[in-house]
Design a protein around this motif. Structure first.
Motif, mmCIF file in Angstrom:
data_model
loop_
_atom_site.group_PDB
_atom_site.id
_atom_site.type_symbol
_atom_site.label_atom_id
_atom_site.label_comp_id
_atom_site.label_asym_id
_atom_site.label_seq_id
_atom_site.Cartn_x
_atom_site.Cartn_y
_atom_site.Cartn_z
ATOM 1 N N UNK A 138 0.820 -1.205 0.000
ATOM 2 C CA UNK A 138 0.000 0.000 0.000
ATOM 3 C C UNK A 138 0.855 1.256 0.000
ATOM 4 N N UNK A 139 1.975 1.209 0.732
ATOM 5 C CA UNK A 139 2.832 2.385 0.788
ATOM 6 C C UNK A 139 3.483 2.666 -0.547
ATOM 7 N N UNK A 143 -7.490 -13.143 -3.067
ATOM 8 C CA UNK A 143 -7.983 -12.158 -4.029
ATOM 9 C C UNK A 143 -9.258 -11.525 -3.504
ATOM 10 N N UNK A 144 -9.367 -10.197 -3.647
ATOM 11 C CA UNK A 144 -10.570 -9.491 -3.199
ATOM 12 C C UNK A 144 -11.743 -9.711 -4.144
ATOM 13 N N UNK A 145 -11.466 -10.266 -5.322
ATOM 14 C CA UNK A 145 -12.545 -10.574 -6.257
ATOM 15 C C UNK A 145 -12.231 -11.867 -6.978
ATOM 16 N N UNK A 146 -12.945 -12.904 -6.652
ATOM 17 C CA UNK A 146 -12.710 -14.206 -7.273
ATOM 18 C C UNK A 146 -13.403 -14.316 -8.616
ATOM 19 N N UNK A 177 -4.949 -4.334 -2.564
ATOM 20 C CA UNK A 177 -4.858 -5.489 -1.676
ATOM 21 C C UNK A 177 -4.603 -6.781 -2.448
ATOM 22 N N UNK A 178 -4.848 -6.755 -3.751
ATOM 23 C CA UNK A 178 -4.633 -7.947 -4.566
ATOM 24 C C UNK A 178 -3.629 -7.751 -5.689
ATOM 25 N N UNK A 179 -3.372 -6.501 -6.071
ATOM 26 C CA UNK A 179 -2.430 -6.215 -7.152
ATOM 27 C C UNK A 179 -1.361 -5.247 -6.656
ATOM 28 N N UNK A 180 -0.100 -5.517 -7.014
ATOM 29 C CA UNK A 180 0.971 -4.615 -6.593
ATOM 30 C C UNK A 180 1.029 -3.376 -7.474
ATOM 31 N N UNK A 181 1.890 -2.437 -7.118
ATOM 32 C CA UNK A 181 1.931 -1.138 -7.798
ATOM 33 C C UNK A 181 2.265 -1.274 -9.273
#
Length: 521
Positions: free
Chosen positions: A27-28, A473-476, A490-494
């Protein structure tokens, strides 16, 4: 332990504790700038635009409060079926052909008018509802089967075809759509593809990324990308269709689908099993996979509270009241094969072994003995969403987590809400779960008396942090829509998000396609 059987059917803690160092770093590292597009850069539909659209479509295909329609006429298009997401569109267009879609999109591109593609509007994350007054482009009139090859099983259809209608079309040809959903009576194949819908039988047929062979897509400038191939193998460069599967209409509008259908099973069976504890689910799954192997087509988990809601709201009762006593959860198993005797032998051997095991993995169960009972057992599973809706306002989280963590997620969420003083009839009534064990997809449902900011604040980002703790995953299978745009990190990096935005900007530089979905505005 008793198993009801006569014969086999022949038919068909606080929230922050879950932010791991990995998540905190993720997140940071996100770019603090918000997505560069905003609705303020888009134009509203005017009477002049309406006059232009009337040169493309007949009057019956135009619904607008700028002319004769009332706001009530547009309510089904401006609101989702849960009555959770609400738009203010003034105009709905209902084209019949890809060429009409192309002409509409070209004009919207020139005028910078936002477009929301809409199929059956059965989604759960607000992906098919306007955020403001964007134009709604409803694909329901594009509902023709273009072709079907009964040798290869390749079906080519308009995006607006209802999933159940395609199933009915294929029935006399002894084929089935490799996708089955509880909303099959109203969802459309174009929407299924655009959200990469998973469904009840992904365990057997895999995802749409594998079964979709080609797509016809109207791009954001109005041009038509024709990749509606009927080839099983085509290794000529980039597989562009994959970009649109699960893109939720943010890169273009799917107008046609080529999909590989499966041969219809000649023998279908199902059974509902009651388990004394959730810890038995995975051992049972392993045993069922080992013994049923190639004929296993579904393995569905239902927790006790979800089952009780289904019974309460008229979805049927799989087992007698005495038989469910002591059950912690239930599993629905389905088999689909080509040889009835072979399948019966496998099922009978499995049931015998389960009954003889000490300690037993199951308390009791019921095996369908007729087509009607086969359907009634599935009706319980497919009716869970409806039952939850009848019980109250549902906060729905479609998540992927390790299979052995399903119950832990439910218990932690329930305990967290209780710690906030929210577990009572005037706030949160139930926390229930059900889902697809085979692909690690849990449907977490928090059933409340009403949607309130207090409950939402207690749930988010708590649920997303919990999922990230399990590297889930926040969305399956439901997509991001408008509901989860803020939770994407929360599921994908930057880096992943950066490249996703580059793809979006490349296809849709004006930001007119389903604005505010997938990415925050």
């Amino acid at each position: 332990m008793a198993l009801q059987q006569s014969s086999i059917v022949r038919c068909q803690s606080p929230c922050r504790m879950f932010r791991s160092p990995l998540v905190a770093r993720r997140l940071a590292s996100q770019n603090p700038r918000r997505w560069t597009r905003s609705l303020s850069q888009l134009n509203s539909v005017t009477e002049a635009d309406l006059a232009h659209f009337s040169q493309i479509l007949p009057p019956a295909a135009i619904l607008s409060t700028l002319s004769a329609a009332s706001a009530a006429d547009l309510e089904p298009f401006n609101n989702d079926w849960m009555n959770k997401y609400h738009g203010r569109s003034t105009t709905v267009l209902r084209p019949r052909t890809t060429q009409e879609v192309s002409a509409i999109v070209k004009h919207c591109s020139e005028r910078r008018i936002g477009i929301v593609p809409q199929g059956g509007n059965t989604g759960l994350v607000g992906g098919s509802v306007p955020i403001n007054d964007e134009l709604v482009l409803s694909l329901g009139n594009m509902n023709s089967v273009r072709s079907f090859d009964d040798a290869s099983g390749i079906l080519v259809a308009d995006a607006g075809c209802i999933l159940q209608s395609l199933s009915d079309f294929l029935l006399p040809h002894d084929h089935v759509v490799p996708l089955d959903l509880g909303a099959k009576g109203s969802c459309q194949i174009g929407g299924n593809v655009s959200t990469n819908a998973g469904g009840l039988r992904l365990l057997r047929y895999g995802s749409l990324h594998g079964s979709v062979l080609g797509l016809e897509v109207v791009l954001p400038d109005g041009s038509i990308l024709d990749q509606l191939t009927a080839l099983r193998k085509d290794n000529t460069g980039y597989d562009l269709k994959q970009l649109f599967i699960g893109a939720e209409g943010t890169l273009g509008i799917v107008t046609g689908v080529s999909i590989l259908t499966a041969a219809a099973p000649q023998a279908s069976n199902n059974m509902m099993l009651a388990l004394p504890t959730f810890s038995n689910v995975l051992p049972l799954y392993k045993e069922v996979k080992r013994q049923l192997a190639e004929i296993l087509s579904a393995f569905e988990f239902i927790d006790r509270r979800a089952y009780d809601l289904a019974v309460k709201h008229g979805q049927g009762r799989a087992l007698d009241e005495a038989d469910v006593e002591g059950a912690d959860c239930f599993v629905l198993v389905e088999t689909s094969g080509s040889n009835r005797e072979h399948d019966e032998q496998k099922l009978n051997k499995l049931l015998e072994d389960l009954m003889e095991q000490e300690p037993s993995l199951i308390n009791t169960g019921v095996l369908a003995t007729s087509p009607a009972q086969f359907s009634s057992l599935w009706a319980i599973r497919e009716g869970l969403t409806e039952s939850v809706g009848k019980e109250g306002k549902a906060y729905k989280y479609d998540i992927s987590v390790p299979q052995d963590k399903f119950k832990e997620v439910l218990d932690i969420t329930r305990d967290h809400l209780a710690s906030k003083g929210l577990m009572h009839d005037q706030a949160v009534k139930h926390v229930v779960g059900y889902g697809h064990v085979g692909d690690g997809n849990l449907h977490l449902n928090v059933v409340a008396d009403a949607y309130t900011p207090e409950i939402e604040a207690a749930l988010e980002p708590f649920v997303y942090e919990l999922v990230a703790k399990y590297q889930g995953s926040i969305s399956a299978e439901h997509g991001i829509g408008v509901m989860k745009t803020h939770a994407l990190p929360y599921s994908k990096n930057a880096l992943s998000i950066e490249w996703m935005k580059k793809v979006k900007n490349l296809f849709d530089p004006k930001g007119i396609m389903n604005p505010g979905k997938v990415f925050e505005l």
